[in-house]
Design an enzyme around this catalytic site. Sequence first.
Site, PDB file in Angstrom:
ATOM      1  N   HIS A   1       0.934  -1.230   0.130  1.00  0.00           N
ATOM      2  CA  HIS A   1       0.106  -0.027   0.252  1.00  0.00           C
ATOM      3  C   HIS A   1       0.812   1.287   0.011  1.00  0.00           C
ATOM      4  O   HIS A   1       0.468   2.292  -0.236  1.00  0.00           O
ATOM      5  CB  HIS A   1      -0.872   0.014   1.220  1.00  0.00           C
TER       6      HIS A   1
ATOM      7  N   ASP B   1       0.177  -7.481   1.816  1.00  0.00           N
ATOM      8  CA  ASP B   1       0.615  -6.220   1.608  1.00  0.00           C
ATOM      9  C   ASP B   1       2.401  -5.942   1.629  1.00  0.00           C
ATOM     10  O   ASP B   1       2.961  -5.548   2.526  1.00  0.00           O
ATOM     11  CB  ASP B   1       0.067  -5.412   2.990  1.00  0.00           C
TER      12      ASP B   1
ATOM     13  N   SER C   1       4.147   2.525   8.310  1.00  0.00           N
ATOM     14  CA  SER C   1       3.895   1.428   7.330  1.00  0.00           C
ATOM     15  C   SER C   1       5.073   1.149   6.416  1.00  0.00           C
ATOM     16  O   SER C   1       5.932   1.921   5.965  1.00  0.00           O
ATOM     17  CB  SER C   1       2.688   1.913   6.341  1.00  0.00           C
ATOM     18  N   GLY C   2       5.014   0.000   6.139  1.00  0.00           N
ATOM     19  CA  GLY C   2       6.262  -0.564   5.364  1.00  0.00           C
ATOM     20  C   GLY C   2       7.426  -0.790   5.874  1.00  0.00           C
ATOM     21  O   GLY C   2       8.472  -1.468   5.582  1.00  0.00           O
TER      22      GLY C   2
HETATM   23  N1  ARG Z   1      -1.350   2.063   7.423  1.00  0.00           N
HETATM   24  C1  ARG Z   1      -0.504   2.852   8.212  1.00  0.00           C
HETATM   25  C2  ARG Z   1       0.414   3.541   7.289  1.00  0.00           C
HETATM   26  O1  ARG Z   1       0.256   3.556   6.016  1.00  0.00           O
HETATM   27  C3  ARG Z   1       0.006   2.014   9.302  1.00  0.00           C
HETATM   28  C4  ARG Z   1      -0.872   2.137  10.428  1.00  0.00           C
HETATM   29  C5  ARG Z   1      -0.529   1.193  11.517  1.00  0.00           C
HETATM   30  N2  ARG Z   1      -1.612   1.370  12.601  1.00  0.00           N
HETATM   31  C6  ARG Z   1      -1.362   0.824  13.552  1.00  0.00           C
HETATM   32  N3  ARG Z   1      -2.566   1.032  14.442  1.00  0.00           N
HETATM   33  N4  ARG Z   1      -0.335   0.137  14.228  1.00  0.00           N
HETATM   34  O2  ARG Z   1       1.610   4.284   7.884  1.00  0.00           O
END
Ligand code: ARG
Length: 255
Positions: A66, A113, A205-206
């Site tokens: 993503h 992902d 993320s990532g």
């Molecule tokens: N989807 C988020 C990002 O793009 C990461 C979210 C992680 N969330 C969590 N509650 N641990 O950075």
Amino acid sequence: MRRLLVLVLSAMLAATGTAAANEQVVGGERASIQANPWAVYLVDDRGAQFCGGTIVAPSKVLTAAHCAIGRSPREVQVVAGREDKQDRRAGVTAAVTKIWIHKQYVAADEGEDIAVLTLRDALPYQPLPFAEPSDQALYQPGTMLRALGWGRTSENGKTSRFLMQASVPVLPDEFCVDTYPQFVQADMFCAGFEGGKVDTCQGDSGGPIVVDGKLVGVTSWGEGCARRGKPGVYVRISRYAKDLHPVVDAGVVEP
Ligand code: ARG
């Protein structure tokens, strides 16, 4: 009357306690890039950090699908060896020549992902090995993992200037299934405390979640950040070792 006062006062204390914990990845502490040389972040064509990543081979960076979807290689750069985003002289900014996204990827909360960025030049930093199918012990509930990133330090806050880290335990799959109806056990695991307070957040993320010198997960999703009963969800990387090896090991020459 006295009892009511005590009740109101303790409620106020509890509320401020939560706020303080959320001030500070959320609830974390500074991490050094020397101790975590494989931790990198991704910047867009305006130089803004938007995701994390992990060096898994000299010219390969593992991140979340993503984070990479819909972007062309020229719109993404990898910043490695830099703990402080404002320290322009530290580390290197690496050009991306190719983006591989897992072919079954649809959305973060549906699994798969993962993405691998191929860099134009090899990085002078130590890569981190990722978990293999034989590493199931690392996913035992209760195992303390360490997540790293430059993401938000509170749910609605700004991303971090410095690399941060936080330790969170692996939670039983049943807990994650109960919390998130879309949770896919085979592809994901969740980690955090039942009471919240410590978590990864937007911008992380990532990025890596590690234990024993191995990458066990990639930060993927969650409801809000550090909320009670809403743990962070990570890609169960051991499950993808087979898909990753051909991509990550391509062009890596044994010395
Ligand atoms: N989807 C988020 C990002 O793009 C990461 C979210 C992680 N969330 C969590 N509650 N641990 O950075």
